[in-house]
Motif scaffolding. Structure first.
Motif, PDB file in Angstrom:
ATOM      1  N   LYS A 194       0.856  -1.176   0.000  1.00  0.00           N
ATOM      2  CA  LYS A 194       0.000   0.000   0.000  1.00  0.00           C
ATOM      3  C   LYS A 194       0.895   1.230   0.000  1.00  0.00           C
ATOM      4  CE  LYS A 194      -4.435  -0.944   0.509  1.00  0.00           C
ATOM      5  NZ  LYS A 194      -5.393  -0.497  -0.444  1.00  0.00           N
ATOM      6  N   SER A 195       0.586   2.164  -0.878  1.00  0.00           N
ATOM      7  CA  SER A 195       1.315   3.432  -0.867  1.00  0.00           C
ATOM      8  C   SER A 195       0.324   4.532  -0.510  1.00  0.00           C
ATOM      9  CB  SER A 195       1.926   3.703  -2.249  1.00  0.00           C
ATOM     10  OG  SER A 195       0.909   3.973  -3.187  1.00  0.00           O
ATOM     11  N   ALA A 196       0.796   5.753  -0.455  1.00  0.00           N
ATOM     12  CA  ALA A 196      -0.086   6.867  -0.134  1.00  0.00           C
ATOM     13  C   ALA A 196      -1.196   6.997  -1.174  1.00  0.00           C
ATOM     14  CB  ALA A 196       0.728   8.155  -0.048  1.00  0.00           C
ATOM     15  N   THR A 197      -0.900   6.622  -2.409  1.00  0.00           N
ATOM     16  CA  THR A 197      -1.897   6.761  -3.470  1.00  0.00           C
ATOM     17  C   THR A 197      -2.640   5.466  -3.759  1.00  0.00           C
ATOM     18  OG1 THR A 197      -0.217   6.290  -5.128  1.00  0.00           O
ATOM     19  CG2 THR A 197      -0.628   8.606  -4.617  1.00  0.00           C
ATOM     20  N   GLY A 198      -2.246   4.352  -3.159  1.00  0.00           N
ATOM     21  CA  GLY A 198      -2.951   3.093  -3.393  1.00  0.00           C
ATOM     22  C   GLY A 198      -2.006   1.924  -3.553  1.00  0.00           C
ATOM     23  N   ASP A 199      -2.482   0.883  -4.197  1.00  0.00           N
ATOM     24  CA  ASP A 199      -1.684  -0.323  -4.394  1.00  0.00           C
ATOM     25  C   ASP A 199      -0.581  -0.093  -5.412  1.00  0.00           C
ATOM     26  OD1 ASP A 199      -3.052  -2.054  -2.668  1.00  0.00           O
ATOM     27  OD2 ASP A 199      -4.610  -2.394  -4.169  1.00  0.00           O
ATOM     28  N   THR A 200       0.590  -0.653  -5.110  1.00  0.00           N
ATOM     29  CA  THR A 200       1.703  -0.604  -6.048  1.00  0.00           C
ATOM     30  C   THR A 200       2.314  -1.984  -6.164  1.00  0.00           C
ATOM     31  OG1 THR A 200       3.355  -0.066  -4.376  1.00  0.00           O
ATOM     32  CG2 THR A 200       2.271   1.800  -5.456  1.00  0.00           C
ATOM     33  N   ALA A 201       3.006  -2.185  -7.262  1.00  0.00           N
ATOM     34  CA  ALA A 201       3.754  -3.427  -7.459  1.00  0.00           C
ATOM     35  C   ALA A 201       5.125  -3.047  -7.976  1.00  0.00           C
ATOM     36  CB  ALA A 201       3.048  -4.328  -8.456  1.00  0.00           C
ATOM     37  N   GLU A 202       6.140  -3.692  -7.409  1.00  0.00           N
ATOM     38  CA  GLU A 202       7.507  -3.433  -7.844  1.00  0.00           C
ATOM     39  C   GLU A 202       8.010  -4.617  -8.638  1.00  0.00           C
ATOM     40  OE1 GLU A 202       9.833  -2.569  -4.407  1.00  0.00           O
ATOM     41  OE2 GLU A 202       8.524  -0.944  -3.768  1.00  0.00           O
ATOM     42  N   PHE A 203       8.630  -4.359  -9.773  1.00  0.00           N
ATOM     43  CA  PHE A 203       9.243  -5.401 -10.583  1.00  0.00           C
ATOM     44  C   PHE A 203      10.445  -4.799 -11.270  1.00  0.00           C
ATOM     45  CE2 PHE A 203       5.684  -3.474 -12.668  1.00  0.00           C
ATOM     46  CZ  PHE A 203       6.098  -3.173 -13.947  1.00  0.00           C
ATOM     47  N   GLY A 204      11.571  -5.508 -11.133  1.00  0.00           N
ATOM     48  CA  GLY A 204      12.820  -4.963 -11.669  1.00  0.00           C
ATOM     49  C   GLY A 204      13.049  -3.584 -11.089  1.00  0.00           C
ATOM     50  N   PRO A 205      13.453  -2.627 -11.918  1.00  0.00           N
ATOM     51  CA  PRO A 205      13.697  -1.271 -11.435  1.00  0.00           C
ATOM     52  C   PRO A 205      12.439  -0.407 -11.426  1.00  0.00           C
ATOM     53  CG  PRO A 205      14.352  -1.435 -13.709  1.00  0.00           C
ATOM     54  CD  PRO A 205      13.907  -2.817 -13.292  1.00  0.00           C
ATOM     55  N   ASP A 247       2.064   2.030  -9.942  1.00  0.00           N
ATOM     56  CA  ASP A 247       1.043   2.515  -9.013  1.00  0.00           C
ATOM     57  C   ASP A 247      -0.307   2.334  -9.689  1.00  0.00           C
ATOM     58  OD1 ASP A 247      -0.798   4.061  -7.496  1.00  0.00           O
ATOM     59  OD2 ASP A 247       0.848   5.292  -6.737  1.00  0.00           O
ATOM     60  N   PHE A 248      -1.082   1.365  -9.210  1.00  0.00           N
ATOM     61  CA  PHE A 248      -2.349   1.028  -9.853  1.00  0.00           C
ATOM     62  C   PHE A 248      -3.374   2.151  -9.723  1.00  0.00           C
ATOM     63  CE2 PHE A 248      -0.494  -3.134  -8.825  1.00  0.00           C
ATOM     64  CZ  PHE A 248      -0.503  -3.725 -10.079  1.00  0.00           C
ATOM     65  N   THR A 249      -3.420   2.785  -8.567  1.00  0.00           N
ATOM     66  CA  THR A 249      -4.397   3.842  -8.348  1.00  0.00           C
ATOM     67  C   THR A 249      -4.081   5.062  -9.200  1.00  0.00           C
ATOM     68  OG1 THR A 249      -4.720   3.051  -6.105  1.00  0.00           O
ATOM     69  CG2 THR A 249      -5.537   5.252  -6.604  1.00  0.00           C
ATOM     70  N   ALA A 250      -2.830   5.489  -9.206  1.00  0.00           N
ATOM     71  CA  ALA A 250      -2.432   6.667  -9.986  1.00  0.00           C
ATOM     72  C   ALA A 250      -2.241   6.342 -11.460  1.00  0.00           C
ATOM     73  CB  ALA A 250      -1.151   7.267  -9.421  1.00  0.00           C
ATOM     74  N   ARG A 251      -2.238   5.041 -11.771  1.00  0.00           N
ATOM     75  CA  ARG A 251      -2.035   4.592 -13.143  1.00  0.00           C
ATOM     76  C   ARG A 251      -0.735   5.148 -13.719  1.00  0.00           C
ATOM     77  NH1 ARG A 251      -8.044   4.672 -15.864  1.00  0.00           N
ATOM     78  NH2 ARG A 251      -8.983   3.377 -14.276  1.00  0.00           N
ATOM     79  N   SER A 252       0.332   4.964 -12.942  1.00  0.00           N
ATOM     80  CA  SER A 252       1.629   5.460 -13.392  1.00  0.00           C
ATOM     81  C   SER A 252       2.697   4.399 -13.147  1.00  0.00           C
ATOM     82  CB  SER A 252       1.999   6.765 -12.672  1.00  0.00           C
ATOM     83  OG  SER A 252       2.146   6.527 -11.294  1.00  0.00           O
ATOM     84  N   LEU A 253       3.698   4.447 -14.000  1.00  0.00           N
ATOM     85  CA  LEU A 253       4.841   3.536 -13.895  1.00  0.00           C
ATOM     86  C   LEU A 253       6.065   4.378 -13.598  1.00  0.00           C
ATOM     87  CD1 LEU A 253       5.923   0.632 -14.216  1.00  0.00           C
ATOM     88  CD2 LEU A 253       6.320   1.158 -16.619  1.00  0.00           C
TER      89      LEU A 253
END
Length: 162
Positions: free
Chosen positions: A140-151, A155-161
């Motif tokens: 969980k991040s401040a903006t929502g769920d995130t997933a880390e892979f490689g570098p 951020d799923f909520t912000a829809r940003s990579l």
């Protein structure tokens, strides 16, 4: 569950009502370094799955009792395990239906065991995340769920990579 591309570490479950095919595949795939379990129908498959987690299921289409299509649907609904369907019915419609219910590949009987081996290895390769692409953490991040892979961080909520 992370699956291995190493044959010696992959566990295969063969579900086929023909004892000759079960014996052939157990022996051949075992010689190729796989751990192989073989059962004759859906009831035996369910019993085996209560205690074990396969890396791949080789599933006959025409089985006594519950057929392979129904079993493939249940496998897809209950767990994330690749399925290769085997069938004496090699018609185009049968192959399409098998793939649509969740099979990763479909091979008509009679088949060359070496072709099945190549298909098993290909399906296992496709279903194993590489170090660069595997998701190593979800948080969980401040903006929502995130997933880390490689570098990267997605951020799923912000829809940003990032």
């Amino acid at each position: 569950m992370i699956r291995s591309t190493e044959a010696s570490q992959a566990c295969l479950l063969v579900v086929d009502d023909d004892p000759g095919i079960r014996e052939l595949l157990s022996r051949y795939l075992g010689q190729e370094g796989f751990s192989v379990a073989a059962v004759g129908d859906g009831i035996e498959m369910d019993h085996w799955l209560r205690e074990n987690i396969p890396d791949l299921v080789i599933l006959d289409l025409m089985l006594p009792g519950e057929d392979g299509l129904s079993l493939a649907r249940r496998l897809r609904a209950d767990r994330d395990v690749p399925v290769i369907m085997l069938s004496a019915r090699g018609d185009e419609v049968d192959r399409i239906v098998g793939l649509e219910v969740g099979a990763d590949d479909y091979l008509a009987k009679p088949f060359n065991p070496r072709e099945l081996l190549a298909r098993i290895r290909a399906v296992l390769r496709r279903n194993v995340p590489t170090d660069e692409t595997s998701i190593t953490a979800t948080k969980k991040s401040a903006t929502g769920d995130t997933a880390e892979f490689g570098p990267y961080c997605l951020d799923f909520t912000a829809r940003s990579l990032l």
